[in-house]
Design an enzyme around this catalytic site. Structure first.
Site, mmCIF file in Angstrom:
data_model
loop_
_atom_site.group_PDB
_atom_site.id
_atom_site.type_symbol
_atom_site.label_atom_id
_atom_site.label_comp_id
_atom_site.label_asym_id
_atom_site.label_seq_id
_atom_site.Cartn_x
_atom_site.Cartn_y
_atom_site.Cartn_z
ATOM 1 N N ASN A 131 -22.734 80.638 -29.529
ATOM 2 C CA ASN A 131 -22.210 81.764 -28.528
ATOM 3 C C ASN A 131 -20.866 82.203 -28.919
ATOM 4 O O ASN A 131 -20.614 83.573 -29.075
ATOM 5 C CB ASN A 131 -22.319 81.334 -26.861
ATOM 6 N N VAL A 140 -25.002 91.624 -28.294
ATOM 7 C CA VAL A 140 -25.477 90.372 -28.006
ATOM 8 C C VAL A 140 -24.858 89.751 -27.040
ATOM 9 O O VAL A 140 -23.748 89.407 -27.126
ATOM 10 C CB VAL A 140 -25.531 89.602 -29.329
ATOM 11 N N PRO A 141 -25.350 89.735 -25.962
ATOM 12 C CA PRO A 141 -24.658 89.447 -24.517
ATOM 13 C C PRO A 141 -24.182 88.065 -24.323
ATOM 14 O O PRO A 141 -24.693 87.507 -23.431
ATOM 15 C CB PRO A 141 -25.673 89.960 -23.455
ATOM 16 N N CYS A 142 -23.194 87.495 -25.268
ATOM 17 C CA CYS A 142 -22.629 86.249 -24.943
ATOM 18 C C CYS A 142 -21.994 86.013 -23.822
ATOM 19 O O CYS A 142 -21.723 84.941 -23.157
ATOM 20 C CB CYS A 142 -21.845 85.924 -26.137
ATOM 21 N N HIS A 143 -21.610 87.333 -23.207
ATOM 22 C CA HIS A 143 -20.775 87.131 -21.858
ATOM 23 C C HIS A 143 -21.807 86.647 -20.497
ATOM 24 O O HIS A 143 -21.475 86.319 -19.677
ATOM 25 C CB HIS A 143 -20.287 88.485 -21.660
#
Length: 178
Positions: A131, A140-143
């Site tokens: 991540n 690419v929603p690593c949050h």
């Protein structure tokens, strides 16, 4: 034997409510990296790690990428799904990033639950490392990965940005103690 030519990418900047985004794209119109101007050194480290030698030239990002990101930050949250992205990485990293892309707007997952989703239940730490190596943040929603107790954990762009992104998307999370 001929030397391998460095990858060529384009760099553009986009003003957002949470700072200046650095957009790295390729000649085919794919987003290759998205980071923040105050983390530009990390952007270069990730590009070197994923592509080796590269050349970064100032150029406008494709209009569809800029329009989608602008729309997302203005509240049209579904726009992220329209952005074409491509990146290098290990097979495990790419599996994590592909699966991250499936977490719906407004939803979150813990690292452990996400590892279960990938069928690697003891790999929460490996998920966290993959991540953190995601070069295409926001898209690419690593949050959307948070602690098991709902707390915010590390984010390459800073916890304040992670908090803003999750609040913007309407996700439930435990706000940091003031």
């Amino acid at each position: 034997m001929t030397a391998k030519q460095p990858q060529r990418f384009h760099l553009d900047r986009l003003e957002t409510p949470i700072g200046t985004a650095l957009l790295v794209t390729d000649d085919q119109g794919f987003l290759r990296a998205l980071d923040w101007s105050d983390y530009e050194a990390r952007l270069h480290r990730l590009l070197r790690r994923h592509y080796g030698d590269y050349v970064l030239e100032e150029a406008s990002a494709p209009k569809d990428i800029v329009a989608a990101l602008t729309g997302y930050f203005a509240g049209d949250l579904g726009q992220l799904k329209t952005i074409k992205w491509r990146t290098n990485g290990t097979p495990f990293q790419r599996k994590v990033w592909s699966e991250l892309h499936k977490i719906r707007v407004g939803k979150t997952s813990s690292y452990g639950a996400f590892a279960l989703r990938l069928n690697v239940p003891n790999a929460a730490r490996a998920v966290g490392l993959a991540n953190g190596a995601n070069p295409v943040s926001v898209v690419v929603p690593c949050h959307r990965l948070i602690g098991a107790d709902g707390s915010l954990t590390g984010y390459g762009g800073g916890l304040a940005r992670k908090e803003w992104l999750l609040a913007h998307e309407g996700a439930a999370f435990k706000r940091p103690q003031e």
